[in-house]
Design a protein around this motif. Structure first.
Motif, PDB file in Angstrom:
ATOM      1  N   TYR A 193      -3.417  -3.411   5.622  1.00  0.00           N
ATOM      2  CA  TYR A 193      -3.537  -3.199   4.166  1.00  0.00           C
ATOM      3  C   TYR A 193      -3.417  -4.636   3.502  1.00  0.00           C
ATOM      4  O   TYR A 193      -3.101  -5.683   4.263  1.00  0.00           O
ATOM      5  CB  TYR A 193      -2.199  -2.495   3.809  1.00  0.00           C
ATOM      6  CG  TYR A 193      -1.814  -2.968   2.317  1.00  0.00           C
ATOM      7  CD1 TYR A 193      -2.317  -1.874   1.409  1.00  0.00           C
ATOM      8  CD2 TYR A 193      -0.936  -3.745   1.923  1.00  0.00           C
ATOM      9  CE1 TYR A 193      -2.263  -2.021  -0.079  1.00  0.00           C
ATOM     10  CE2 TYR A 193      -0.704  -3.894   0.469  1.00  0.00           C
ATOM     11  CZ  TYR A 193      -1.252  -2.998  -0.482  1.00  0.00           C
ATOM     12  OH  TYR A 193      -1.057  -3.078  -1.876  1.00  0.00           O
TER      13      TYR A 193
ATOM     14  N   SER B  68      -3.500  -6.770  -0.473  1.00  0.00           N
ATOM     15  CA  SER B  68      -3.699  -6.470  -1.852  1.00  0.00           C
ATOM     16  C   SER B  68      -4.105  -7.988  -2.590  1.00  0.00           C
ATOM     17  O   SER B  68      -3.462  -8.719  -2.282  1.00  0.00           O
ATOM     18  CB  SER B  68      -2.105  -6.127  -2.458  1.00  0.00           C
ATOM     19  OG  SER B  68      -2.314  -6.386  -3.935  1.00  0.00           O
TER      20      SER B  68
ATOM     21  N   GLN C 194       6.255  -0.487   5.325  1.00  0.00           N
ATOM     22  CA  GLN C 194       5.917   0.062   3.945  1.00  0.00           C
ATOM     23  C   GLN C 194       6.938   0.033   3.078  1.00  0.00           C
ATOM     24  O   GLN C 194       6.719  -0.508   1.946  1.00  0.00           O
ATOM     25  CB  GLN C 194       5.679   1.719   4.064  1.00  0.00           C
ATOM     26  CG  GLN C 194       4.375   1.931   4.746  1.00  0.00           C
ATOM     27  CD  GLN C 194       4.176   3.377   4.944  1.00  0.00           C
ATOM     28  OE1 GLN C 194       5.199   4.255   5.178  1.00  0.00           O
ATOM     29  NE2 GLN C 194       2.909   3.829   5.216  1.00  0.00           N
TER      30      GLN C 194
ATOM     31  N   ASN D 284       0.053   2.101  -8.327  1.00  0.00           N
ATOM     32  CA  ASN D 284      -0.953   2.253  -7.356  1.00  0.00           C
ATOM     33  C   ASN D 284      -1.112   1.690  -6.200  1.00  0.00           C
ATOM     34  O   ASN D 284      -1.292   2.300  -4.981  1.00  0.00           O
ATOM     35  CB  ASN D 284      -2.468   1.733  -8.164  1.00  0.00           C
ATOM     36  CG  ASN D 284      -2.919   2.699  -9.362  1.00  0.00           C
ATOM     37  OD1 ASN D 284      -2.469   3.736  -9.320  1.00  0.00           O
ATOM     38  ND2 ASN D 284      -3.541   1.927 -10.216  1.00  0.00           N
ATOM     39  N   SER D 285      -0.166   0.524  -5.900  1.00  0.00           N
ATOM     40  CA  SER D 285      -0.178  -0.321  -4.819  1.00  0.00           C
ATOM     41  C   SER D 285       1.138   0.929  -3.903  1.00  0.00           C
ATOM     42  O   SER D 285       0.803   0.866  -2.683  1.00  0.00           O
ATOM     43  CB  SER D 285       0.386  -1.631  -4.862  1.00  0.00           C
ATOM     44  OG  SER D 285       1.516  -1.657  -5.587  1.00  0.00           O
TER      45      SER D 285
ATOM     46  N   ARG E  56       1.292   3.701  -3.918  1.00  0.00           N
ATOM     47  CA  ARG E  56       0.826   5.115  -3.315  1.00  0.00           C
ATOM     48  C   ARG E  56      -0.068   4.690  -2.122  1.00  0.00           C
ATOM     49  O   ARG E  56      -0.316   5.288  -1.325  1.00  0.00           O
ATOM     50  CB  ARG E  56      -0.179   5.621  -4.510  1.00  0.00           C
ATOM     51  CG  ARG E  56      -0.030   7.031  -4.515  1.00  0.00           C
ATOM     52  CD  ARG E  56      -0.650   7.789  -5.645  1.00  0.00           C
ATOM     53  NE  ARG E  56      -0.077   7.339  -6.872  1.00  0.00           N
ATOM     54  CZ  ARG E  56      -1.065   6.633  -7.936  1.00  0.00           C
ATOM     55  NH1 ARG E  56      -2.057   6.493  -7.944  1.00  0.00           N
ATOM     56  NH2 ARG E  56      -0.340   6.495  -9.177  1.00  0.00           N
ATOM     57  N   GLU E  57      -0.788   3.388  -2.467  1.00  0.00           N
ATOM     58  CA  GLU E  57      -1.543   2.970  -1.247  1.00  0.00           C
ATOM     59  C   GLU E  57      -0.845   2.583  -0.083  1.00  0.00           C
ATOM     60  O   GLU E  57      -1.348   3.029   1.145  1.00  0.00           O
ATOM     61  CB  GLU E  57      -2.385   1.632  -1.789  1.00  0.00           C
ATOM     62  CG  GLU E  57      -3.536   2.019  -2.653  1.00  0.00           C
ATOM     63  CD  GLU E  57      -4.234   0.705  -3.043  1.00  0.00           C
ATOM     64  OE1 GLU E  57      -3.991  -0.252  -2.328  1.00  0.00           O
ATOM     65  OE2 GLU E  57      -5.013   0.495  -3.938  1.00  0.00           O
ATOM     66  N   ILE E  58       0.251   1.806  -0.125  1.00  0.00           N
ATOM     67  CA  ILE E  58       1.085   1.702   1.075  1.00  0.00           C
ATOM     68  C   ILE E  58       1.668   2.821   1.458  1.00  0.00           C
ATOM     69  O   ILE E  58       1.450   2.876   2.770  1.00  0.00           O
ATOM     70  CB  ILE E  58       1.848   0.759   0.622  1.00  0.00           C
ATOM     71  CG1 ILE E  58       1.536  -0.686   0.116  1.00  0.00           C
ATOM     72  CG2 ILE E  58       3.172   0.480   1.915  1.00  0.00           C
ATOM     73  CD1 ILE E  58       2.594  -1.719  -0.601  1.00  0.00           C
TER      74      ILE E  58
ATOM     75  N   ALA F 122       0.352   5.741   1.748  1.00  0.00           N
ATOM     76  CA  ALA F 122      -0.676   6.283   2.480  1.00  0.00           C
ATOM     77  C   ALA F 122      -1.224   5.655   3.852  1.00  0.00           C
ATOM     78  O   ALA F 122      -1.974   6.533   4.697  1.00  0.00           O
ATOM     79  CB  ALA F 122      -1.976   6.589   1.560  1.00  0.00           C
ATOM     80  N   LEU F 123      -0.701   4.574   4.296  1.00  0.00           N
ATOM     81  CA  LEU F 123      -1.010   4.038   5.528  1.00  0.00           C
ATOM     82  C   LEU F 123      -0.517   4.901   6.674  1.00  0.00           C
ATOM     83  O   LEU F 123       0.546   5.400   6.563  1.00  0.00           O
ATOM     84  CB  LEU F 123      -0.369   2.826   5.587  1.00  0.00           C
ATOM     85  CG  LEU F 123      -0.985   1.709   4.562  1.00  0.00           C
ATOM     86  CD1 LEU F 123      -0.182   0.335   4.846  1.00  0.00           C
ATOM     87  CD2 LEU F 123      -2.389   1.353   4.785  1.00  0.00           C
TER      88      LEU F 123
END
Length: 159
Positions: A66, A68, A116, A149-150, A152-154, A156-157
């Motif tokens: 990941y 950002s 996370q 958003n971040s 959610r992205e983290i 989802a890892l």
């Protein structure tokens, strides 16, 4: 059956900015950082400081899971037995793609879940600093949607 054990390194790349650029953002002349450039810089750092033997030990398991570009926060996965080589290479890293930066290792964990949680907590701290520097109210900026958003992205890892 033996499980592949990892270490998860949470690192923030603090750019060294010359001049009076606000919020420590990167200059517009250089391409923005991404996972591939960080991986290549980390590979070069391992080769320079630990040689082919160090890269042979760490190379197969080293991945950037990941990154950002807004907060310059990165999660790196490496094998448990070789995590000190990767950590040392990160510490000795001085620039990525010609852009000088300071890698700040924030957290090292044995599970992706703890990495996370640490990343989400650190994202909140960084956004709070950005808001303080920009002197805007919480409702005027787009940082709240970035945080959602971040997060959610983290979350989802996957390992």
């Amino acid at each position: 059956m033996v499980r592949f054990k990892n270490r998860w390194i949470l690192v923030e790349f603090i750019p060294i900015v010359h001049g009076d650029s606000q919020l420590g953002k990167q200059s517009t002349s250089s391409p923005p950082l991404d996972g591939k450039t960080i991986w290549a810089a980390l590979k070069q750092s391992v080769l320079t400081n630990f040689g082919d033997t160090g890269w042979g030990a760490v190379g197969l398991s080293l991945t950037v899971k990941y990154f950002s570009p807004t907060t310059n926060l990165c999660i790196i996965r490496v094998a448990r037995d070789q995590h000190k080589i990767a950590w040392g290479a990160l510490t000795l890293l001085t620039s990525v793609e010609g852009e000088k930066c300071i890698p700040n290792v924030i957290h090292i964990s044995g599970t992706i879940k703890h990495a996370q949680l640490a990343a989400i907590a650190h994202n909140r701290e960084i956004i709070a600093r950005y808001r303080a520097l920009a002197k805007t109210s919480v409702f005027d900026d787009g940082y709240e949607t970035f945080l959602e958003n971040s997060s959610r992205e983290i979350d989802a890892l996957q390992d």
